[in-house]
Design a protein around this motif. Structure first.
Motif, PDB file in Angstrom:
ATOM      1  N   LEU A   1       0.828  -1.208   0.000  1.00  0.00           N
ATOM      2  CA  LEU A   1       0.000   0.000   0.000  1.00  0.00           C
ATOM      3  C   LEU A   1       0.861   1.256   0.000  1.00  0.00           C
ATOM      4  O   LEU A   1       0.525   2.244  -0.660  1.00  0.00           O
ATOM      5  N   GLY A   2       1.963   1.224   0.747  1.00  0.00           N
ATOM      6  CA  GLY A   2       2.861   2.381   0.787  1.00  0.00           C
ATOM      7  C   GLY A   2       3.437   2.695  -0.580  1.00  0.00           C
ATOM      8  O   GLY A   2       3.502   3.862  -0.991  1.00  0.00           O
ATOM      9  N   ILE A   3       3.844   1.668  -1.314  1.00  0.00           N
ATOM     10  CA  ILE A   3       4.408   1.870  -2.656  1.00  0.00           C
ATOM     11  C   ILE A   3       3.342   2.411  -3.610  1.00  0.00           C
ATOM     12  O   ILE A   3       3.571   3.378  -4.356  1.00  0.00           O
ATOM     13  N   ILE A   4       2.162   1.791  -3.581  1.00  0.00           N
ATOM     14  CA  ILE A   4       1.090   2.197  -4.498  1.00  0.00           C
ATOM     15  C   ILE A   4       0.646   3.629  -4.220  1.00  0.00           C
ATOM     16  O   ILE A   4       0.536   4.461  -5.141  1.00  0.00           O
ATOM     17  N   LEU A   5       0.381   3.938  -2.950  1.00  0.00           N
ATOM     18  CA  LEU A   5      -0.110   5.272  -2.608  1.00  0.00           C
ATOM     19  C   LEU A   5       0.949   6.343  -2.844  1.00  0.00           C
ATOM     20  O   LEU A   5       0.618   7.473  -3.218  1.00  0.00           O
TER      21      LEU A   5
END
Length: 297
Positions: free
Chosen positions: A280-284
């Motif tokens: 989620l951190g990478i995507i966001l």
């Protein structure tokens, strides 16, 4: 002169300085992350205990994520936390940085005051805000009683818990983004402001057409840090709302991961949650970069 310039053009010696940092990252970042991926498919109870083979089915923990109601609560609360950190932390920090940058006296005092919460332990801040929001004789309820209110408010009940948790986290990290933004403002040449003043621009116009546009990339960086920070925030919320109290309504992805790793002794499921946080951190972060689109000046 030519020999000196050739020294700076030769990039090969840089590898000797980069290699130790690269090895450090492999040993303490990439290897644990890869091992964490394997752990998410295995049966592991407490930390530092050996795995008892693979799960049956091997993707058991990932299917469990989709049926776990507390995980849905944690994701929802984390999404709220992301919005609050971007609007609250970064937004307030921009306003404060612009105000401090436009004063000539007392700037150093305000820098210290606004940065001070960062150097305080999150444990100490958690205990402090627990006293502030205490139901019986807490600072806020005492103030409300002094103003004439007879009904005390339980700031940690289901209706107020999320707000009560967000306020201290927002307050704690405003100073962090304030310093980053203030540094960005200090890098803007004074000649631009002087030229704008000569052309008759007001102070507000100088902020609107010079400061904000030239801070664009710095604001983008702050937003990425805010998003990733919201995904893994743990210490202050855990001190105020341990185990997702009340009734599991205040779970965040960071606190939920910690709960399964250190309280529930379910390390493999904790590893699965940790992978979700990273993904989620990478995507966001990519989404934020696409939205803001860093500019070259």
């Amino acid at each position: 002169m030519n020999n000196t310039s050739n020294i700076y053009k030769n990039k090969k010696p840089a590898i000797f300085f980069l290699l130790p940092a690269f090895l450090f990252l492999i040993l303490y970042l990439y290897y644990p992350f890869i091992q964490n991926i394997f752990n998410s498919f295995m049966k592991i109870k407490g930390l530092a205990t050996p795995a008892k083979g693979f799960n049956d089915p091997v993707y058991k923990n990932y299917t469990r994520l989709f049926t776990d109601p507390n995980m849905r609560i944690a994701l929802k609360n984390t999404l709220i936390m992301i919005i609050v950190t971007i609007v609250g932390q970064v937004g307030i920090a921009i306003i404060i940085a612009l105000l401090v940058d436009n004063i000539k006296r007392g700037a150093k005092f305000f820098r210290i005051v606004y940065f001070f919460p960062i150097v305080i332990s999150a444990t100490a801040l958690g205990l402090l805000f627990n006293l502030i929001f205490l139901y019986d004789k807490g600072m806020i309820n005492q103030l409300l009683e002094f103003l004439g209110m007879t009904n005390l408010t339980d700031w940690k009940d289901e209706a107020h818990a999320i707000m009560t948790m967000m306020i201290p986290v927002t307050w704690q990290y405003v100073g962090f983004y304030f310093i980053i933004l203030l540094t960005g403002l200090n890098n803007i040449s004074d000649e631009l402001y002087e030229s704008a003043s000569i052309d008759g621009a007001t102070r507000f116009q100088r902020v609107r057409f010079i400061s904000i546009p030239l801070l664009h990339n710095v604001i983008c960086t702050c937003c990425v840090l805010a998003v990733t920070g919201a995904l893994k925030v743990f210490d202050l919320p855990w001190m105020m709302f341990p185990n997702g109290m009340p009734y599991g309504k205040t779970w965040l992805t960071g606190t939920y991961m910690y709960y399964y790793a250190f309280v529930a002794s379910d390390a493999d499921y904790s590893s699965t949650i940790a992978i979700v946080i990273v993904v989620l951190g990478i995507i966001l972060s990519k989404v934020v970069n696409v939205i803001f689109k860093e500019k070259d000046y």
